[in-house]
Motif scaffolding. Structure first.
Motif, PDB file in Angstrom:
ATOM      1  N   ILE A 109      -6.878 -20.702  -3.559  1.00 17.26           N
ATOM      2  CA  ILE A 109      -6.724 -19.224  -3.549  1.00 17.26           C
ATOM      3  C   ILE A 109      -6.364 -18.633  -1.943  1.00 17.26           C
ATOM      4  N   ILE A 110      -7.132 -19.350  -1.120  1.00 15.02           N
ATOM      5  CA  ILE A 110      -7.010 -18.984   0.375  1.00 15.02           C
ATOM      6  C   ILE A 110      -5.400 -19.409   0.674  1.00 15.02           C
ATOM      7  N   ARG A 111      -5.010 -20.551   0.325  1.00 11.56           N
ATOM      8  CA  ARG A 111      -3.681 -20.886   0.845  1.00 11.56           C
ATOM      9  C   ARG A 111      -2.659 -19.912  -0.014  1.00 11.56           C
ATOM     10  N   THR A 112      -2.829 -19.543  -1.086  1.00  9.90           N
ATOM     11  CA  THR A 112      -1.884 -18.611  -1.598  1.00  9.90           C
ATOM     12  C   THR A 112      -2.055 -17.303  -0.859  1.00  9.90           C
ATOM     13  N   ALA A 113      -3.175 -16.813  -0.722  1.00 10.68           N
ATOM     14  CA  ALA A 113      -3.200 -15.462   0.044  1.00 10.68           C
ATOM     15  C   ALA A 113      -2.550 -15.656   1.521  1.00 10.68           C
ATOM     16  N   ARG A 114      -2.809 -16.734   2.210  1.00  8.49           N
ATOM     17  CA  ARG A 114      -2.125 -16.797   3.656  1.00  8.49           C
ATOM     18  C   ARG A 114      -0.587 -16.754   3.341  1.00  8.49           C
ATOM     19  N   ARG A 115      -0.129 -17.407   2.199  1.00  3.80           N
ATOM     20  CA  ARG A 115       1.369 -17.568   2.200  1.00  3.80           C
ATOM     21  C   ARG A 115       1.964 -16.213   1.666  1.00  3.80           C
ATOM     22  N   LEU A 116       1.307 -15.340   0.814  1.00  8.34           N
ATOM     23  CA  LEU A 116       1.516 -13.911   0.681  1.00  8.34           C
ATOM     24  C   LEU A 116       1.513 -13.006   1.799  1.00  8.34           C
ATOM     25  N   GLN A 117       0.497 -13.367   2.629  1.00  6.65           N
ATOM     26  CA  GLN A 117       0.345 -12.490   3.798  1.00  6.65           C
ATOM     27  C   GLN A 117       1.358 -12.547   4.859  1.00  6.65           C
ATOM     28  N   ALA A 118       1.857 -13.960   4.825  1.00  9.26           N
ATOM     29  CA  ALA A 118       2.964 -14.539   5.827  1.00  9.26           C
ATOM     30  C   ALA A 118       4.344 -13.789   5.073  1.00  9.26           C
ATOM     31  N   GLU A 119       4.335 -13.718   3.961  1.00 10.56           N
ATOM     32  CA  GLU A 119       5.758 -13.302   3.286  1.00 10.56           C
ATOM     33  C   GLU A 119       5.632 -11.731   3.527  1.00 10.56           C
ATOM     34  N   ALA A 120       4.706 -10.901   3.567  1.00  5.46           N
ATOM     35  CA  ALA A 120       4.534  -9.438   3.694  1.00  5.46           C
ATOM     36  C   ALA A 120       4.491  -9.278   4.922  1.00  5.46           C
ATOM     37  N   GLU A 121       4.195 -10.066   6.041  1.00  2.00           N
ATOM     38  CA  GLU A 121       4.118  -9.624   7.456  1.00  2.00           C
ATOM     39  C   GLU A 121       5.446  -8.861   7.794  1.00  2.00           C
ATOM     40  N   PRO A 122       6.393  -9.171   7.747  1.00  3.20           N
ATOM     41  CA  PRO A 122       7.801  -8.728   8.195  1.00  3.20           C
ATOM     42  C   PRO A 122       7.995  -7.233   7.498  1.00  3.20           C
ATOM     43  N   LEU A 123       7.588  -7.027   6.120  1.00  2.00           N
ATOM     44  CA  LEU A 123       7.571  -5.785   5.795  1.00  2.00           C
ATOM     45  C   LEU A 123       6.462  -4.737   6.278  1.00  2.00           C
ATOM     46  N   GLN A 124       5.409  -5.081   6.509  1.00  2.00           N
ATOM     47  CA  GLN A 124       4.277  -4.462   7.481  1.00  2.00           C
ATOM     48  C   GLN A 124       4.901  -3.916   8.583  1.00  2.00           C
ATOM     49  N   ARG A 125       5.347  -5.096   9.703  1.00  2.00           N
ATOM     50  CA  ARG A 125       5.818  -4.498  10.948  1.00  2.00           C
ATOM     51  C   ARG A 125       6.920  -3.699  10.821  1.00  2.00           C
ATOM     52  N   GLY A 126       7.979  -3.622   9.876  1.00  2.00           N
ATOM     53  CA  GLY A 126       9.242  -2.718   9.773  1.00  2.00           C
ATOM     54  C   GLY A 126       8.538  -1.393   9.107  1.00  2.00           C
ATOM     55  N   ALA A 127       7.509  -1.202   8.510  1.00  2.00           N
ATOM     56  CA  ALA A 127       6.986  -0.184   8.038  1.00  2.00           C
ATOM     57  C   ALA A 127       6.766   0.960   9.230  1.00  2.00           C
ATOM     58  N   LYS A 128       7.069   2.313   8.849  1.00  2.00           N
ATOM     59  CA  LYS A 128       6.451   3.291   9.725  1.00  2.00           C
ATOM     60  C   LYS A 128       5.231   3.568   9.690  1.00  2.00           C
ATOM     61  N   ALA A 129       4.854   4.046  11.275  1.00  2.00           N
ATOM     62  CA  ALA A 129       3.355   4.187  11.303  1.00  2.00           C
ATOM     63  C   ALA A 129       2.852   5.357  10.827  1.00  2.00           C
ATOM     64  N   VAL A 130       1.732   5.201  10.155  1.00  2.00           N
ATOM     65  CA  VAL A 130       1.120   6.507   9.565  1.00  2.00           C
ATOM     66  C   VAL A 130       0.207   7.316  10.643  1.00  2.00           C
ATOM     67  N   PRO A 131       0.597   8.656  10.670  1.00  2.00           N
ATOM     68  CA  PRO A 131      -0.301   9.460  11.752  1.00  2.00           C
ATOM     69  C   PRO A 131      -1.866   9.512  11.586  1.00  2.00           C
ATOM     70  N   ASP A 132      -2.480   9.529  12.475  1.00  2.00           N
ATOM     71  CA  ASP A 132      -3.901   9.355  12.603  1.00  2.00           C
ATOM     72  C   ASP A 132      -4.338  10.530  11.864  1.00  2.00           C
ATOM     73  N   ASP A 133      -5.609  10.497  11.080  1.00  2.00           N
ATOM     74  CA  ASP A 133      -6.178  11.867  10.611  1.00  2.00           C
ATOM     75  C   ASP A 133      -6.900  12.393  11.793  1.00  2.00           C
ATOM     76  N   GLU A 134      -6.990  13.863  11.972  1.00  2.00           N
ATOM     77  CA  GLU A 134      -7.528  14.519  12.951  1.00  2.00           C
ATOM     78  C   GLU A 134      -8.889  14.875  12.404  1.00  2.00           C
ATOM     79  N   ASP A 135      -9.299  14.589  11.190  1.00  2.00           N
ATOM     80  CA  ASP A 135     -10.602  14.892  10.635  1.00  2.00           C
ATOM     81  C   ASP A 135     -11.468  13.828  11.373  1.00  2.00           C
ATOM     82  N   ASP A 136     -10.993  12.697  11.833  1.00  2.00           N
ATOM     83  CA  ASP A 136     -11.840  11.448  12.001  1.00  2.00           C
ATOM     84  C   ASP A 136     -12.708  11.826  13.407  1.00  2.00           C
ATOM     85  N   ALA A 137     -11.883  12.682  14.118  1.00  2.00           N
ATOM     86  CA  ALA A 137     -12.474  12.997  15.587  1.00  2.00           C
ATOM     87  C   ALA A 137     -13.805  13.954  15.539  1.00  2.00           C
ATOM     88  N   LYS A 138     -13.941  14.517  14.407  1.00  2.00           N
ATOM     89  CA  LYS A 138     -15.329  15.384  14.360  1.00  2.00           C
ATOM     90  C   LYS A 138     -16.349  14.742  13.901  1.00  2.00           C
TER      91      LYS A 138
END
Length: 138
Positions: A109-138
């Motif tokens: 399971i750990i090997r499979t999860a690492r392989r899937l994470q490595a395959e998904a990493e380029p997609l994650q790096r290419g995704a647009k950043a999500v703006p931070d919620d301003e509610d967290d500052a309160k």
């Protein structure tokens, strides 16, 4: 009500022959257009979007992970049972090999999860950043 009043305003719900003919013509045109659209829909295979394919692949991976864990435990249990029967050491080999089967399943399971994470990493790096919620500052 007089007869002349009835001729000027036909009763509610009655159509004149001209209106009836126009209604029939529009209904037949609508039926022809509807049949044309249905024929086009039947001829085309529904496109399978990337979301459906991605969801199917993820379900396949999840089933694979679950099966790997169960098979590891089952194979370990089977080997332990056979060895216990062979050497008369019940239940020690069964317990030992159940734990080894569980460890082997987790390792897969750990090997499979690492392989899937490595395959998904380029997609994650290419995704647009999500703006931070301003509610967290309160």
């Amino acid at each position: 009500m007089s007869a002349s009043n009835k001729d000027e305003n036909p009763a509610r719900g009655e159509l004149s022959p001209e209106d009836r003919e126009a209604f029939r013509k529009r209904a037949s045109e609508l039926g022809a257009r509807l049949e044309k659209v249905r024929a086009e829909a039947r001829s085309k295979e529904p496109p399978q979007g990337p979301d459906e394919r991605t969801r199917g692949a993820a379900m396949g991976q999840a089933m694979k992970i679950a099966i790997e864990l169960v098979v590891g435990i089952a194979v370990g249990g089977f080997i332990g049972k056979v060895l216990d029967d062979q050497f008369g050491t019940a239940p020690w080999f069964l317990i030992l090999f159940l734990m080894l089967g569980f460890a082997a399943g987790l390792l897969n399971i750990i090997r499979t999860a690492r392989r899937l994470q490595a395959e998904a990493e380029p997609l994650q790096r290419g995704a647009k950043a999500v703006p931070d919620d301003e509610d967290d500052a309160k």
